[in-house]
Every structure is written in structure tokens, then in C-alpha cells.
Design a protein around this motif. Sequence first.
Motif, PDB file in Angstrom:
ATOM      1  N   LEU A   1       0.821  -1.204   0.000  1.00 25.28           N
ATOM      2  CA  LEU A   1       0.000   0.000   0.000  1.00 25.28           C
ATOM      3  C   LEU A   1       0.854   1.253   0.000  1.00 25.28           C
ATOM      4  O   LEU A   1       1.968   1.275   0.533  1.00 25.28           O
ATOM      5  N   VAL A   2       0.313   2.304  -0.584  1.00 27.01           N
ATOM      6  CA  VAL A   2       0.928   3.625  -0.557  1.00 27.01           C
ATOM      7  C   VAL A   2       0.686   4.197   0.840  1.00 27.01           C
ATOM      8  O   VAL A   2      -0.385   3.965   1.426  1.00 27.01           O
ATOM      9  N   PRO A   3       1.627   4.939   1.403  1.00 27.93           N
ATOM     10  CA  PRO A   3       1.399   5.530   2.728  1.00 27.93           C
ATOM     11  C   PRO A   3       0.099   6.332   2.773  1.00 27.93           C
ATOM     12  O   PRO A   3      -0.191   7.131   1.883  1.00 27.93           O
ATOM     13  N   GLY A   4      -0.688   6.075   3.786  1.00 24.14           N
ATOM     14  CA  GLY A   4      -1.972   6.746   3.954  1.00 24.14           C
ATOM     15  C   GLY A   4      -3.136   6.012   3.307  1.00 24.14           C
ATOM     16  O   GLY A   4      -4.300   6.374   3.505  1.00 24.14           O
ATOM     17  N   GLU A   5      -2.857   4.978   2.533  1.00 25.85           N
ATOM     18  CA  GLU A   5      -3.911   4.215   1.862  1.00 25.85           C
ATOM     19  C   GLU A   5      -4.575   3.288   2.877  1.00 25.85           C
ATOM     20  O   GLU A   5      -3.910   2.711   3.726  1.00 25.85           O
ATOM     21  N   ARG A   6      -5.890   3.136   2.777  1.00 28.62           N
ATOM     22  CA  ARG A   6      -6.657   2.342   3.738  1.00 28.62           C
ATOM     23  C   ARG A   6      -7.361   1.194   3.010  1.00 28.62           C
ATOM     24  O   ARG A   6      -8.001   1.396   1.982  1.00 28.62           O
TER      25      ARG A   6
ATOM     26  N   ASP B   1      -9.063   2.684  -0.516  1.00 28.66           N
ATOM     27  CA  ASP B   1      -9.798   3.911  -0.775  1.00 28.66           C
ATOM     28  C   ASP B   1      -9.296   4.641  -2.021  1.00 28.66           C
ATOM     29  O   ASP B   1      -9.963   5.528  -2.525  1.00 28.66           O
ATOM     30  N   ARG B   2      -8.122   4.227  -2.559  1.00 30.34           N
ATOM     31  CA  ARG B   2      -7.548   4.897  -3.730  1.00 30.34           C
ATOM     32  C   ARG B   2      -7.411   4.011  -4.959  1.00 30.34           C
ATOM     33  O   ARG B   2      -7.309   4.517  -6.076  1.00 30.34           O
ATOM     34  N   ALA B   3      -7.326   2.688  -4.785  1.00 35.33           N
ATOM     35  CA  ALA B   3      -7.027   1.805  -5.920  1.00 35.33           C
ATOM     36  C   ALA B   3      -7.499   0.388  -5.638  1.00 35.33           C
ATOM     37  O   ALA B   3      -7.915   0.059  -4.526  1.00 35.33           O
ATOM     38  N   ILE B   4      -7.418  -0.439  -6.669  1.00 41.80           N
ATOM     39  CA  ILE B   4      -7.633  -1.882  -6.542  1.00 41.80           C
ATOM     40  C   ILE B   4      -6.326  -2.551  -6.930  1.00 41.80           C
ATOM     41  O   ILE B   4      -5.803  -2.311  -8.021  1.00 41.80           O
ATOM     42  N   LEU B   5      -5.792  -3.372  -6.030  1.00 45.05           N
ATOM     43  CA  LEU B   5      -4.532  -4.064  -6.282  1.00 45.05           C
ATOM     44  C   LEU B   5      -4.803  -5.530  -6.543  1.00 45.05           C
ATOM     45  O   LEU B   5      -5.618  -6.151  -5.856  1.00 45.05           O
ATOM     46  N   VAL B   6      -4.131  -6.092  -7.533  1.00 43.72           N
ATOM     47  CA  VAL B   6      -4.179  -7.521  -7.828  1.00 43.72           C
ATOM     48  C   VAL B   6      -2.803  -8.070  -7.487  1.00 43.72           C
ATOM     49  O   VAL B   6      -1.808  -7.676  -8.099  1.00 43.72           O
ATOM     50  N   LEU B   7      -2.754  -8.967  -6.488  1.00 43.05           N
ATOM     51  CA  LEU B   7      -1.492  -9.537  -6.028  1.00 43.05           C
ATOM     52  C   LEU B   7      -1.435 -11.022  -6.338  1.00 43.05           C
ATOM     53  O   LEU B   7      -2.441 -11.717  -6.248  1.00 43.05           O
ATOM     54  N   ARG B   8      -0.253 -11.494  -6.679  1.00 41.37           N
ATOM     55  CA  ARG B   8      -0.037 -12.925  -6.890  1.00 41.37           C
ATOM     56  C   ARG B   8       0.081 -13.587  -5.516  1.00 41.37           C
ATOM     57  O   ARG B   8       0.711 -13.049  -4.616  1.00 41.37           O
TER      58      ARG B   8
END
Length: 164
Positions: free
Chosen positions: A15-20, A89-96
Motif C-alpha cells: 500500500l501507498v502511505p496513507g492508503e486504507r 480507498d484509492r485503488a484496486i490491487l491484484v497480487l499474486r
Amino acid sequence: MALRDVLAARVAGFLVPGERVESVFLAQTGLPPYLGAVPLLGSTVFLPLASRLPWPYPMAALAVFSVLILAGLWLHMSRLQNRIIVVTDRAILVLRAGLFAWATPSAEAPLARLPRETALGPLRGPYGSLRLAGEKLWISFPARRRVAAADAILAGSHRGRAGV
């Protein structure tokens, strides 16, 4: 500790700092998950038929069927890849994620970082499917609530922006 809390803690480094984290759930790519049951369900038909054969044919039929079951399971497992979907709250991440350690991210960086405006649902069927980052992802029935919650939060934020 609930699975979503464990997943949220494990993905914190991406996550980016501050991302929830708003929602986190597991997904699979590859063949539809219910196809993994086909070799096992075939035994309900094949084994009773093989038992009616005269001796020694049932033993040969059992050996052949065992090889077919193992080949079907190998095919299914070789195509399977696990993913962790993190909705913030800022993005959708797809992780392996690992094949057997499916709740642990297995890469140094996300496969994709998508805009939060991306809608995930609606999902239908026992394993709902959606497309993210060019992959067809299969979502299990219990995780569908988290997909719906993420979409509801997105809809609420759009309503809030429209009213301003």
C-alpha cells in the motif's frame, strides 16, 4: 483473527502511505474451480460399472481410472493461480499468491494497480467471475459479500460526489 484481517496485515507492504484497505478477498485464475470436481464425480459412475466386470478386469479398470483422476487433478492444479484482490480507498490491487500458501502474497510488486472507480460486480453462479488486469478471476461464494461491499462503497462515494 479473521481471514480478512490476516490478509490486510499481509498486504500492508504493497500500500501507498496513507492508503486504507476497504476490502480484501481471494480469487483464482485458470480453469473454472468446479471443473476440479469432475474427475472425482466421475467415480460415482465409473466405479460401480467397473465392479460389475468379471475378474480381473475391475482391477485394471481401477488402475486406469486412478491414472485418469490423477491426470485430471494435475491438469486442474497446473492451470490454477491464486490472487489476492485488495480494494483500498484509492485503488484496486491484484497480487499474486502462492499455490499452497494462498493467503500470502508471493511477489515483490502487485500484478496490477487499477483505479478505484473500477466496478467489480455483479457476480453470478456458484463461482462468480470477473475480469481484472486482463485475467478472468473466479470468486468463491463466501467472498462475494466482500465484492458487493466494495462496489457499494464505490457507489456511495459516487453519490457523495454527485451531491456536492
